[in-house]
Scaffold this motif. Sequence first.
Motif, mmCIF file in Angstrom:
data_model
loop_
_atom_site.group_PDB
_atom_site.id
_atom_site.type_symbol
_atom_site.label_atom_id
_atom_site.label_comp_id
_atom_site.label_asym_id
_atom_site.label_seq_id
_atom_site.Cartn_x
_atom_site.Cartn_y
_atom_site.Cartn_z
ATOM 1 N N ARG A 86 0.884 -1.174 0.000
ATOM 2 C CA ARG A 86 0.000 0.000 0.000
ATOM 3 C C ARG A 86 0.918 1.220 0.000
ATOM 4 N N ALA A 113 -2.429 -1.055 -2.752
ATOM 5 C CA ALA A 113 -3.129 0.195 -3.076
ATOM 6 C C ALA A 113 -2.097 1.252 -3.434
ATOM 7 N N GLU A 129 -5.516 5.822 -6.982
ATOM 8 C CA GLU A 129 -6.428 6.893 -6.569
ATOM 9 C C GLU A 129 -5.618 8.185 -6.528
ATOM 10 N N HIS A 145 -6.115 8.164 4.346
ATOM 11 C CA HIS A 145 -6.445 7.066 5.266
ATOM 12 C C HIS A 145 -7.591 6.224 4.697
ATOM 13 N N THR A 146 -8.592 6.916 4.157
ATOM 14 C CA THR A 146 -9.735 6.195 3.601
ATOM 15 C C THR A 146 -9.303 5.384 2.382
ATOM 16 N N ASN A 149 -7.311 2.437 3.235
ATOM 17 C CA ASN A 149 -7.996 1.606 4.215
ATOM 18 C C ASN A 149 -7.144 1.415 5.471
ATOM 19 N N GLY A 150 -6.654 2.531 6.008
ATOM 20 C CA GLY A 150 -5.870 2.453 7.246
ATOM 21 C C GLY A 150 -4.449 2.922 7.049
#
Length: 263
Positions: A86, A113, A129, A145-146, A149-150
């Motif tokens: 991520r 991500a 994103e 954060h969103t 996802n953390g």
Amino acid sequence: MSERSGNSSSSGRKKGSSGRSYRSKAGLTLQPKKMRGRKPSSQRWLTRQLNDPFVAEAQSRGFRSRAAIKLEQMDDKHQFLVPHMRVVDLGCAPGGWLQVVMKRCRIETGKGALVGIDLLEVDPVPGAELLVGDITDPAILNQVHTAINGQADAVLSDMAAATTGHRQTDHLRTMGLLEIALDFADQVLAPDGIFLAKAFRGGSDRQFQDMLNQRFEKVRYLKPPASRSESVETYLLATGFRGAPPDDRFVDAPEEQTGYSPI
Ligand SMILES: C[S@@+](CC[C@H](N)C(=O)[O-])C[C@H]1O[C@@H](n2cnc3c(N)ncnc32)[C@H](O)[C@@H]1O
């Protein structure tokens, strides 16, 4: 058998890492066709771009920036990008690093991500994103954060402040951005996460290195071949995030905690 260096041809012409010549056949430096009306600094920039083997390589490989080559070179040597990470890319425009991360971390598989943030709009990178905004804006931190996802496994920052030409001012501005990037990393990195950020050599970079040493297992200076040797640009790679020291952790301003401002 004659010995030949990796980046020169039998004709003696210099070649880029892609093996392509970046000099004219006569061995002369290529010059932009339209120089009239341009400022000397812009003429120098254009000439350098035209003769830069890494610009040619980035273009021929479909990268949006030559910075992509730098990230590849650093990762080839230190292998910090791993599948399904991520990743948060601070100052991501026009998107060269996003392209490299997307591929090396295999984000398109749907695992991991990738979130990119920049003051400027960036053309879409499928699977990533992209947020337009200033990383100092707390709303951006919430959006990140969103999106991840953390927590994140890696925070990358190639951010640079617009240069003024005044060396000390440019140094201070970039180091300021670096501290902001580290503050951001403090708030999103997962344990054992990594931080890679552009810095400028000189002045306060040692102080910054101390801040990294407090938080990470290992800190290294990197100077990839595509980073111009005459430039003070360098990269700091910090691995094994342990968390920010207690006195540096983000705390709400007193009035936000108590409703009372001491001033
Ligand atoms: C050298 S470029 C990044 C190149 C990118 N790594 C690539 O491979 O395409 C630096 C970027 O940092 C961005 N930047 C500078 N300050 C910023 C800030 N406070 N918040 C968000 N982005 C910022 C600039 O807009 C610029 O696009």
